[in-house]
Enzyme design. Structure first.
Site, PDB file in Angstrom:
ATOM      1  N   GLU A  83       0.847  -1.189   0.000  1.00 38.39           N
ATOM      2  CA  GLU A  83       0.000   0.000   0.000  1.00 38.39           C
ATOM      3  C   GLU A  83       0.880   1.235   0.000  1.00 38.39           C
ATOM      4  O   GLU A  83       0.450   2.312   0.377  1.00 38.39           O
ATOM      5  CB  GLU A  83      -1.010  -0.022   1.146  1.00 38.39           C
ATOM      6  CG  GLU A  83      -0.469  -0.333   2.512  1.00 38.39           C
ATOM      7  CD  GLU A  83      -1.570  -0.437   3.556  1.00 38.39           C
ATOM      8  OE1 GLU A  83      -2.355   0.506   3.687  1.00 38.39           O
ATOM      9  OE2 GLU A  83      -1.629  -1.478   4.234  1.00 38.39           O
ATOM     10  N   CYS A 120      -3.702  -3.642   4.168  1.00 35.78           N
ATOM     11  CA  CYS A 120      -2.773  -4.650   4.709  1.00 35.78           C
ATOM     12  C   CYS A 120      -3.161  -6.076   4.348  1.00 35.78           C
ATOM     13  O   CYS A 120      -2.353  -6.992   4.495  1.00 35.78           O
ATOM     14  CB  CYS A 120      -2.690  -4.526   6.225  1.00 35.78           C
ATOM     15  SG  CYS A 120      -2.329  -2.858   6.772  1.00 35.78           S
ATOM     16  N   HIS A 244      -3.175  -9.958  11.869  1.00 35.79           N
ATOM     17  CA  HIS A 244      -2.588  -8.698  11.378  1.00 35.79           C
ATOM     18  C   HIS A 244      -2.270  -7.847  12.615  1.00 35.79           C
ATOM     19  O   HIS A 244      -3.132  -7.666  13.485  1.00 35.79           O
ATOM     20  CB  HIS A 244      -3.568  -7.967  10.463  1.00 35.79           C
ATOM     21  CG  HIS A 244      -3.138  -6.553  10.199  1.00 35.79           C
ATOM     22  ND1 HIS A 244      -1.921  -6.256   9.651  1.00 35.79           N
ATOM     23  CD2 HIS A 244      -3.743  -5.359  10.445  1.00 35.79           C
ATOM     24  CE1 HIS A 244      -1.789  -4.936   9.557  1.00 35.79           C
ATOM     25  NE2 HIS A 244      -2.880  -4.368  10.030  1.00 35.79           N
ATOM     26  N   SER A 364      -7.632  -2.285   6.002  1.00 33.64           N
ATOM     27  CA  SER A 364      -8.600  -1.202   6.191  1.00 33.64           C
ATOM     28  C   SER A 364      -9.386  -0.997   4.906  1.00 33.64           C
ATOM     29  O   SER A 364      -8.922  -1.315   3.815  1.00 33.64           O
ATOM     30  CB  SER A 364      -7.876   0.088   6.545  1.00 33.64           C
ATOM     31  OG  SER A 364      -7.313  -0.032   7.822  1.00 33.64           O
TER      32      SER A 364
HETATM   33  N1  CAA Z   1       0.810   3.242  30.310  1.00 27.91           N
HETATM   34  C1  CAA Z   1       0.168   2.159  29.815  1.00 27.91           C
HETATM   35  N2  CAA Z   1      -0.741   2.245  28.819  1.00 27.91           N
HETATM   36  C2  CAA Z   1      -1.029   3.453  28.312  1.00 27.91           C
HETATM   37  C3  CAA Z   1      -0.406   4.621  28.796  1.00 27.91           C
HETATM   38  C4  CAA Z   1       0.553   4.479  29.849  1.00 27.91           C
HETATM   39  N3  CAA Z   1       1.183   5.532  30.343  1.00 27.91           N
HETATM   40  N4  CAA Z   1      -0.885   5.676  28.101  1.00 27.91           N
HETATM   41  C5  CAA Z   1      -1.785   5.186  27.199  1.00 27.91           C
HETATM   42  N5  CAA Z   1      -1.859   3.837  27.341  1.00 27.91           N
HETATM   43  C6  CAA Z   1      -2.682   2.914  26.557  1.00 27.91           C
HETATM   44  C7  CAA Z   1      -4.109   3.402  26.335  1.00 27.91           C
HETATM   45  O1  CAA Z   1      -4.951   3.093  27.421  1.00 27.91           O
HETATM   46  C8  CAA Z   1      -4.450   2.633  25.056  1.00 27.91           C
HETATM   47  O2  CAA Z   1      -4.759   1.302  25.379  1.00 27.91           O
HETATM   48  P1  CAA Z   1      -6.259   0.753  25.212  1.00 27.91           P
HETATM   49  O3  CAA Z   1      -6.656   1.023  23.775  1.00 27.91           O
HETATM   50  O4  CAA Z   1      -6.150  -0.697  25.505  1.00 27.91           O
HETATM   51  O5  CAA Z   1      -7.087   1.535  26.161  1.00 27.91           O
HETATM   52  C9  CAA Z   1      -3.116   2.585  24.303  1.00 27.91           C
HETATM   53  O6  CAA Z   1      -2.108   2.848  25.271  1.00 27.91           O
HETATM   54  C10 CAA Z   1      -2.996   3.634  23.195  1.00 27.91           C
HETATM   55  O7  CAA Z   1      -3.263   4.888  23.774  1.00 27.91           O
HETATM   56  P2  CAA Z   1      -4.196   5.918  23.024  1.00 27.91           P
HETATM   57  O8  CAA Z   1      -5.448   5.234  22.545  1.00 27.91           O
HETATM   58  O9  CAA Z   1      -4.347   7.116  23.875  1.00 27.91           O
HETATM   59  O10 CAA Z   1      -3.247   6.240  21.797  1.00 27.91           O
HETATM   60  P3  CAA Z   1      -3.442   7.250  20.619  1.00 27.91           P
HETATM   61  O11 CAA Z   1      -4.772   7.900  20.674  1.00 27.91           O
HETATM   62  O12 CAA Z   1      -2.254   8.133  20.600  1.00 27.91           O
HETATM   63  O13 CAA Z   1      -3.368   6.342  19.314  1.00 27.91           O
HETATM   64  C11 CAA Z   1      -4.126   4.728  17.745  1.00 27.91           C
HETATM   65  C12 CAA Z   1      -3.755   4.987  19.209  1.00 27.91           C
HETATM   66  C13 CAA Z   1      -5.456   5.422  17.460  1.00 27.91           C
HETATM   67  C14 CAA Z   1      -4.283   3.243  17.518  1.00 27.91           C
HETATM   68  C15 CAA Z   1      -3.026   5.319  16.829  1.00 27.91           C
HETATM   69  O14 CAA Z   1      -1.798   4.700  17.091  1.00 27.91           O
HETATM   70  C16 CAA Z   1      -3.332   5.207  15.348  1.00 27.91           C
HETATM   71  O15 CAA Z   1      -4.082   5.992  14.791  1.00 27.91           O
HETATM   72  N6  CAA Z   1      -2.721   4.191  14.677  1.00 27.91           N
HETATM   73  C17 CAA Z   1      -2.883   4.002  13.244  1.00 27.91           C
HETATM   74  C18 CAA Z   1      -4.154   3.262  12.912  1.00 27.91           C
HETATM   75  C19 CAA Z   1      -4.093   1.824  13.366  1.00 27.91           C
HETATM   76  O16 CAA Z   1      -3.048   1.215  13.479  1.00 27.91           O
HETATM   77  N7  CAA Z   1      -5.278   1.230  13.568  1.00 27.91           N
HETATM   78  C20 CAA Z   1      -5.375  -0.171  13.893  1.00 27.91           C
HETATM   79  C21 CAA Z   1      -6.562  -0.820  13.212  1.00 27.91           C
HETATM   80  S1  CAA Z   1      -6.510  -0.481  11.449  1.00 27.91           S
HETATM   81  C22 CAA Z   1      -5.369  -1.584  10.822  1.00 27.91           C
HETATM   82  O17 CAA Z   1      -5.039  -2.553  11.455  1.00 27.91           O
HETATM   83  C23 CAA Z   1      -4.800  -1.326   9.463  1.00 27.91           C
HETATM   84  C24 CAA Z   1      -3.419  -0.797   9.615  1.00 27.91           C
HETATM   85  O18 CAA Z   1      -2.465  -1.558   9.632  1.00 27.91           O
HETATM   86  C25 CAA Z   1      -3.211   0.642   9.773  1.00 27.91           C
END
Ligand code: CAA
Length: 445
Positions: A83, A120, A244, A364
């Site tokens: 991709e 993916c 994945h 996705s």
């Molecule tokens: N100690 C321990 N854990 C902590 C922490 C700390 N100090 N601070 C935060 N966390 C945890 C949170 O609780 C959260 O866990 P849970 O979801 O289990 O509650 C985790 O860490 C992540 O924290 P946030 O949700 O606050 O993180 P974020 O908002 O910065 O981003 C995300 C998370 C939205 C996944 C971001 O990384 C993102 O947009 N990623 C790209 C999209 C993605 O990968 N999506 C996955 C599904 S799509 C897919 O699979 C296709 C692909 O390959 C992209």
């Protein structure tokens, strides 16, 4: 019926590394444990300035061909899933063939080449294409090289920046394979979704939180669909479930929902009932909201049980070891999870021959696919031949300033030249632009 599956696999990681808790977290003003414990990542692999999807793909395929003693004449197909493509017409597989022709006698003129796109999941779709081609008897005794290659980069400041990665996985698909045999049964969960897309742009537009929900919903559909053709899945019948893995925290969620689903109406549910009650049944609730709340409570309780934690430690956690160190390789990610699990088994003296892997792919946009794989007798020789740990250890550990420079160097909208951080050796490198805007590559001895 002869068996068809993955005969051999090789990986190629981007030659740079970004330490997430040590280098990334302080710059973001975040607790390092958000990355290590929350997302489950220690580091991302990154491409050096002379690397791209073609060099990583060709390097992985070259290792694969050399190790298996393959010649161009043994290969009837080269399919690349990505991709991160940079051309809307000329497929990456033609560039890869051009690279390989620099180092082998003979050519790939007889080989069918293509490029697969569905986020993916395209790596698994290419695997399917190769499987179907062989099963249809059109392969004339040849095998297929399937390569999943991506530079999974996000715009600076995007929440996805923490989950970046770069690398390629090359697989040889053949009759009577040495690694795993693929099941003819498959299950799909597919819907028109807007969770992650790149409408003619390099870096993705992502609705991160929604993407997590869509992943889980489509994966659940795929599992239901798989069971409708293959019969009920029982936890005791599965050695590992490579999912994945955009980041290990995602798989933690998928593993928990998957376990709840596959233990429903089994003796395991009855045994767990003494501790946490039985799973909620929709018909017992007046409203959908009440039912969903009860399911959430049950799932939370399930997560805390010894029985679930032991299953997770044995069946899911071993699939995440490599991913923790490399981040998201998009199309290659589920194929790294398979390697990671088998490597874990080898290192722990477990014989996997004849055991079943349940493989959960996702892309996705969105689609999930589930199929089963049976581990072949020669699996341990295949996994032993890999040099995953050596490749990961050899990466150059970037400072924050290095990272900023390299990210800019790979940004198509910026015209930045950056000195390479590593010295290429016995690998293909990007070698500048041709007269029609094509990319050029050369092999460095
Ligand atoms: N100690 C321990 N854990 C902590 C922490 C700390 N100090 N601070 C935060 N966390 C945890 C949170 O609780 C959260 O866990 P849970 O979801 O289990 O509650 C985790 O860490 C992540 O924290 P946030 O949700 O606050 O993180 P974020 O908002 O910065 O981003 C995300 C998370 C939205 C996944 C971001 O990384 C993102 O947009 N990623 C790209 C999209 C993605 O990968 N999506 C996955 C599904 S799509 C897919 O699979 C296709 C692909 O390959 C992209």
């Amino acid at each position: 019926m002869t068996t068809v599956g993955i005969d051999a696999v090789e990986i190629w990681t981007g030659n740079l590394k970004l330490d997430l808790p040590g280098t990334f977290a302080p710059q973001k003003g975040e607790d390092p444990e958000k990355y290590t414990k929350g997302l489950g990542l220690n580091a991302s692999s990154f491409p050096d300035s002379y690397e791209d999807i073609v060099t990583m793909a060709a390097n992985a395929a070259h290792r694969l061909m050399d190790r298996k003693g393959l010649e161009p004449d043994d290969v009837g197909r080269i399919d690349v899933a990505t991709e991160s493509a940079f051309d809307n017409s000329k497929p990456v597989s033609t560039y890869v063939a051009g690279c390989l022709e620099q180092v082998y006698d003979g050519d790939f003129h007889h080989a069918n080449k293509g490029e697969r796109k569905f986020a993916c999941i395209a790596g698994t779709q290419s695997l399917d294409d190769a499987y179907n081609w062989i099963r249809a008897g059109r392969n004339r005794g040849r095998g297929a090289i399937v390569i999943a290659t991506d530079t999974a980069l996000y715009a600076r400041g995007d929440a996805g920046e923490a989950t970046q990665g770069a690398g390629a996985v090359a697989m040889y698909i053949a009759e009577d394979p040495d690694l795993v045999e693929l099941s003819p049964e498959q299950g799909y969960g597919s819907a028109d979704e807007t969770d992650f897309l790149k409408p003619n742009q390099q870096f993705p537009s992502v609705d991160g939180k929604r993407s997590v929900q869509v992943y889980l919903a489509r994966m659940r559909e795929a599992l239901q669909d798989f069971e409708s053709v293959a019969g009920d899945v029982h936890p005791d019948d599965i050695a590992f479930i490579p999912f994945h893995t955009p980041f290990p925290g995602m798989v933690r969620k998928a593993g928990l929902l998957g376990y709840r689903y596959i233990t429903r109406d089994t003796a395991i549910e009855d045994e767990l009932a003494e501790e946490i009650g039985r799973q909620p049944r929709e018909e017992a609730f007046d409203t959908e909201d009440d039912y969903h709340e009860a399911v959430r409570e049950y799932t939370d309780a399930l997560k805390g049980t010894d029985r679930y934690q032991q299953w997770y430690a044995e069946t899911i956690d071993p699939t995440l070891t490599v991913s923790r160190e490399v981040g998201n390789w998009y199309t290659g990610s589920v194929h790294i999870a398979r390697i990671s699990a088998m490597k874990h088994a080898l290192e722990n003296g477990r014989d996997l021959t004849g055991e079943t892997l349940l493989v959960g792919s996702y892309g996705s946009g969105a689609q999930a696919e589930i199929h089963a794989e049976t581990v072949c007798e020669s699996w341990s020789e295949e996994i032993e031949a890999l040099n995953v740990d050596e490749q990961l250890a050899a990466r150059y550990d970037m400072s924050w300033e290095d990272y900023e420079e390299v990210h800019d160097a790979h940004n198509h909208e910026m015209d930045v030249d950056v000195e390479e951080f590593t010295t290429p050796e016995e690998e293909f490198v990007f070698d500048g632009w041709g007269r029609m805007g094509e990319r050029k590559y050369r092999y460095v001895e």
